[in-house]
Design an enzyme around this catalytic site. Sequence first.
Site, mmCIF file in Angstrom:
data_model
loop_
_atom_site.group_PDB
_atom_site.id
_atom_site.type_symbol
_atom_site.label_atom_id
_atom_site.label_comp_id
_atom_site.label_asym_id
_atom_site.label_seq_id
_atom_site.Cartn_x
_atom_site.Cartn_y
_atom_site.Cartn_z
ATOM 1 N N GLY A 9 0.827 -1.197 0.000
ATOM 2 C CA GLY A 9 0.000 0.000 0.000
ATOM 3 C C GLY A 9 0.855 1.238 0.000
ATOM 4 O O GLY A 9 1.914 1.284 -0.635
ATOM 5 N N ILE A 11 2.689 2.972 2.524
ATOM 6 C CA ILE A 11 4.022 2.906 3.130
ATOM 7 C C ILE A 11 4.842 1.784 2.500
ATOM 8 O O ILE A 11 6.026 1.959 2.191
ATOM 9 C CB ILE A 11 3.914 2.713 4.653
ATOM 10 N N GLY A 12 4.225 0.638 2.280
ATOM 11 C CA GLY A 12 4.946 -0.464 1.647
ATOM 12 C C GLY A 12 5.420 -0.119 0.250
ATOM 13 O O GLY A 12 6.552 -0.445 -0.139
ATOM 14 N N LYS A 206 5.452 7.387 19.399
ATOM 15 C CA LYS A 206 4.412 7.523 18.374
ATOM 16 C C LYS A 206 3.049 7.088 18.910
ATOM 17 O O LYS A 206 2.027 7.742 18.659
ATOM 18 C CB LYS A 206 4.781 6.705 17.137
ATOM 19 N N ASN A 210 -1.136 8.424 19.038
ATOM 20 C CA ASN A 210 -2.080 7.593 18.302
ATOM 21 C C ASN A 210 -3.193 7.036 19.177
ATOM 22 O O ASN A 210 -4.338 6.919 18.754
ATOM 23 C CB ASN A 210 -1.339 6.432 17.625
#
Length: 340
Positions: A9, A11-12, A206, A210
């Site tokens: 997707g 990021i990949g 992070k 989140n």
Amino acid sequence: MRFAVVGAGAIGGYLGARLALAGHEVVLIARNRNLEAIRAGGFKLIEEDGRERVARAVRAEPRMADAGPQDAVLLTVKAHQVHELLPDLRALFGPQTMLVTMINGVPWWYFQRLGGPWEGRRLDSVDPGGVLADAIEPERIVGGVVYPAAELVAPGVVRVVEGNRFTLGEPDGSRSERIEALSQAFMAAGFKAPVSRNIRSEIWLKLWGNLSFNPISALTQATLQEICRFPPTRELAARMMTEARAVAEALGVRIRITLEQRIAGAEAVGAHKTSMLQDVQAGRAPELAALVGAVIELGQVVGVPTPTIEAVHAATALLARTLAAGPSRLSPQPLLGGLR
């Protein structure tokens, strides 16, 4: 190095395209129109400055068995999707293959190779029944924290929104030869890839935002900027983050910035929809267990109460259940007969 990207997707695709352009042998595990587009014309990357590059040498395969053993497997799917990949994932493993987990939230391996009183403990919230812990050797795992934002704008096309940093770390804190080689490969592809001796602290940094902003945004349909500028939701996020910081500290993790700095950083992002809000609006299951449920479970492990996090988790879990029953349940409905 030979890389397989599981989850081609945004990021990949970003990772795979740049690594392939840097001369590495890359195979993307893809499906449907994404698979067809990559095979037909390679993978197109639209960089942050608008420059377009096409990685034509990248391979795309629908099945992991067709890709074969790799030097490194980059796992870029959502946390709740990892179970679905077993046992096919093992087709990518050779004797020395690294599994680099580039997934938001608390990973299933959090207590593996940690040492101390919780060594090897399993987290039911992210690994029910210990299926992942049993199927994947702890020695394969390398931790990764994803900071960039990107979007898949069309099959085989990723646009980088901002950022190029991926922090890497061995779960046992060592600076191994393999992680140094991995970091060098990332840097040669144009990424910032620092090696952390405490990857769990990077995960928490992070996660801290989140776990609060994601569910609040899903419940309110609000952007980061709107949440931070509306005093009641700003205070709600702060209360959740205060509870989470207490959990992290009980686990021996010290978050190196203040709560005010973290909220200000989120506000500065602007009118951005969190990933959980995007999932809800698209009718997809939200990443609730890894981002929120696991923090509650970690609090139970160390005896730290998390009442605010639990309340927001309950509301968001019901939202996810309602969403699973059918998107139409979330559509505004007219009031029969009007208001009187």
